[in-house]
Design an enzyme around this catalytic site. Structure first.
Site, PDB file in Angstrom:
ATOM      1  N   TYR A 218     115.602  29.462 -87.357  1.00 32.36           N
ATOM      2  CA  TYR A 218     116.387  30.635 -86.817  1.00 32.36           C
ATOM      3  C   TYR A 218     115.493  31.922 -86.771  1.00 32.36           C
ATOM      4  O   TYR A 218     115.733  32.916 -86.239  1.00 32.36           O
ATOM      5  CB  TYR A 218     117.667  30.874 -87.491  1.00 32.36           C
ATOM      6  CG  TYR A 218     117.721  31.145 -88.874  1.00 32.36           C
ATOM      7  CD1 TYR A 218     117.890  32.511 -89.314  1.00 32.36           C
ATOM      8  CD2 TYR A 218     117.680  30.043 -89.912  1.00 32.36           C
ATOM      9  CE1 TYR A 218     117.999  32.790 -90.580  1.00 32.36           C
ATOM     10  CE2 TYR A 218     117.866  30.669 -91.218  1.00 32.36           C
ATOM     11  CZ  TYR A 218     117.718  31.793 -91.695  1.00 32.36           C
ATOM     12  OH  TYR A 218     117.632  32.258 -93.171  1.00 32.36           O
ATOM     13  N   HIS A 487     143.255  39.003 -74.068  1.00 38.35           N
ATOM     14  CA  HIS A 487     142.699  38.820 -72.809  1.00 38.35           C
ATOM     15  C   HIS A 487     142.280  40.448 -72.357  1.00 38.35           C
ATOM     16  O   HIS A 487     142.927  41.287 -72.585  1.00 38.35           O
ATOM     17  CB  HIS A 487     143.703  38.273 -71.575  1.00 38.35           C
ATOM     18  CG  HIS A 487     143.170  38.227 -70.455  1.00 38.35           C
ATOM     19  ND1 HIS A 487     142.257  37.354 -70.075  1.00 38.35           N
ATOM     20  CD2 HIS A 487     143.587  38.838 -69.344  1.00 38.35           C
ATOM     21  CE1 HIS A 487     142.057  37.163 -68.807  1.00 38.35           C
ATOM     22  NE2 HIS A 487     142.736  38.227 -68.124  1.00 38.35           N
TER      23      HIS A 487
END
Length: 512
Positions: A218, A487
């Protein structure tokens, strides 16, 4: 030589006198002495002081092979998480500028990046953190000593100044939290002479230019990602696989996105030598292990990201009989961070089998301090620790990979729910979302307990952090279905997930 012998005898006399005095008085200089001023060591020392313990922290940074050095705070603050995330942010802003035109922003001039401006700002921020840590220690009455510590016995530490002056310190308990440093390959001519590591990249005054990153951890991918993102020609050389230890499918999505993003990859390749040409460029020779052919190219910088080694060699652990893992060099520790020698403890990156993550070291250090002060018996829970890889397309995960889940429960014992989705932000910008993906690995039977959750997409760390608490609480797939999403957000796609791999149905999300 005579002077050296006299010095040794003097230290021997001091040590004997020190132990003799202690045996008579039963008193120590400190209740707790911490060797290592990284995030874990600082956390442990401050917590102990808050609980009424007399505490000292020894911290000393050996300059890197290139001479880079830094202040208090350890890897994360100086040459890890903090500067890495800020350079990642610089790269994200470059992408945002490109997106901005699609959103109506009129950007007339050619956009370019200036390394020196970015580096100076980030380095100044890191220095402010160094100072802040010193102030915090002072405020909490923790004694900070800029000394290189080594153990004399289970209650005694010898501290050396930069000038070589020695000091003997005693403590009821000693904690080792010295972390690790990047490796250089030892079998590649020119590697150390001409290369740099993550200990150097964040403190460069000038741009590294065209860069070869050797390794696929990473650290390697994050560095390659932000170098590409600020406009530098960047290649990653991979010996075997990328992101070893992470979910294989997710690792593939990360590297696929990076290749599409502009990072070059030399797969199945092993470097042979690095030479400096008269022009100042670095010529790297490597072998393609699939074809056996030899290749050459020139770079301005070669960044080695081929693993890290624990800082144990100079601590004198062998003389005390502190057990080490022969292969890794890390300290063998128990569930309570104890070593094989009473009164000596170790945690963080230096502990065998422990995740090399700042938050786990911070929490483990606090819990250890509470136990040593007699205030708690709680030990660190290393299960379901979340993490995020800050590559151009971020990857967050918590719990088991699909491979680990299969190994533990069998292929027929798990159910994998998955979805490819498109972040709303990508739509107007016309960005490819082919690697934005969510995978929830569950037990197949019963309540379908969630074993692992994996997410690639924007703000992966922020998304994963919230869901990680659910796993700590024993979340099930039905809990996900009962959760109302926010949302429009990427995180809501997790609670809408309903297609299993077993079904063979297309997992691409369409519509709201």
């Amino acid at each position: 030589m005579a002077a050296l012998c006299r010095g040794r005898h003097r230290w021997k006399r001091i040590n004997i006198l020190n132990v003799f005095t202690r045996s008579l008085t039963g008193k120590f200089d400190y209740d707790l002495l911490v060797i290592g001023g990284g995030s874990g060591g600082l956390s442990c020392s401050k917590e102990a002081a808050q609980l009424g313990q007399k505490v000292a922290v020894l911290d000393y940074v050996e300059p890197s092979a290139k001479g880079t050095k830094w202040g208090l705070g350890g890897t994360c603050v100086n040459v890890g998480c903090i500067p890495k995330k800020l350079m990642h942010q610089a790269a994200l802003l470059g992408t945002a500028v490109k997106d901005a035109k699609k959103y109506g922003w009129q950007i007339s001039e050619t956009v370019s990046h200036d390394w020196a401006t970015m580096a100076e700002a980030i380095q100044n921020h890191v220095r402010s953190l160094n100072w802040g840590h010193r102030v915090q220690l002072q405020d909490k009455k923790v004694k900070y000593l800029n000394l290189k510590g080594s153990l004399v016995d289970e209650h005694t530490v010898r501290g050396l100044t930069k000038a070589g002056k020695g000091t003997i310190l005693t403590a009821k308990n000693i904690v080792i939290a010295t972390g690790g440093r990047p490796n250089y390959p030892t079998n590649i001519p020119g590697a150390m002479e001409h290369g740099i590591t993550s200990d150097d990249i964040f403190w460069l005054k000038k741009s590294p230019g065209k860069t070869l990153v050797v390794g696929a951890s990473y650290v390697a991918l994050e560095c390659a990602g932000f170098l590409t993102g600020i406009g530098l020609d960047t290649t990653v050389m991979v010996r075997s696989i990328a992101l070893r230890g992470f979910d294989r499918q997710m690792a593939g999505l990360v590297t696929d996105y990076m290749e599409a993003y502009g990072t070059s990859f030399a797969w199945k390749s092993i470097p042979k030598r690095v030479e400096k040409l008269s022009s100042g460029a670095l010529q790297v020779t490597w072998t393609d292990t699939q074809t056996g052919r030899e290749h050459k190219d020139t770079y301005d910088s070669v960044l080695w990201a081929v693993g890290r080694a624990p800082e144990t060699k100079t601590l004198g652990l062998d003389k005390l009989g502190v057990e080490l893992n022969e292969e890794s060099g890390k300290i063998v520790v128990g569930a309570d961070e104890s070593t094989s020698v009473p009164n000596i403890y170790a945690f963080g990156d230096i502990g065998e089998g422990r995740p090399e993550l700042t938050p786990t070291a911070v929490k483990a250090g606090k819990l250890l301090a509470r136990r040593l002060a007699g205030q708690s018996t709680e030990v660190m829970n290393y299960d379901n620790v979340p993490t995020t890889v800050f590559t151009p397309l971020e990857y967050g995960c918590v719990g088991l990979s699909e491979e680990e889940a299969e190994t533990r429960h069998g292929k027929d014992g798990i159910e994998v729910y998955h979805a490819f989705y498109k972040p709303l932000e990508f739509t107007v910008a016309e960005r490819d979302a082919g690697q934005c993906y969510i995978k929830v690995v569950c037990e197949r039977g019963g309540d379908q307990k969630i074993l692992g959750l994996h997410f690639t997409g924007p703000n992966a760390g922020e998304v994963t952090q919230g869901f990680s608490m659910g796993l700590q609480c024993g979340a099930t797939y039905s809990h996900l279905l009962q959760t109302v999403g926010i949302h429009p957000s990427c995180a809501e796609e997790v609670v809408k997930i309903n297609i299993t791999k077993r079904s063979g149905l297309d997992p691409t999300v369409t519509g709201c």
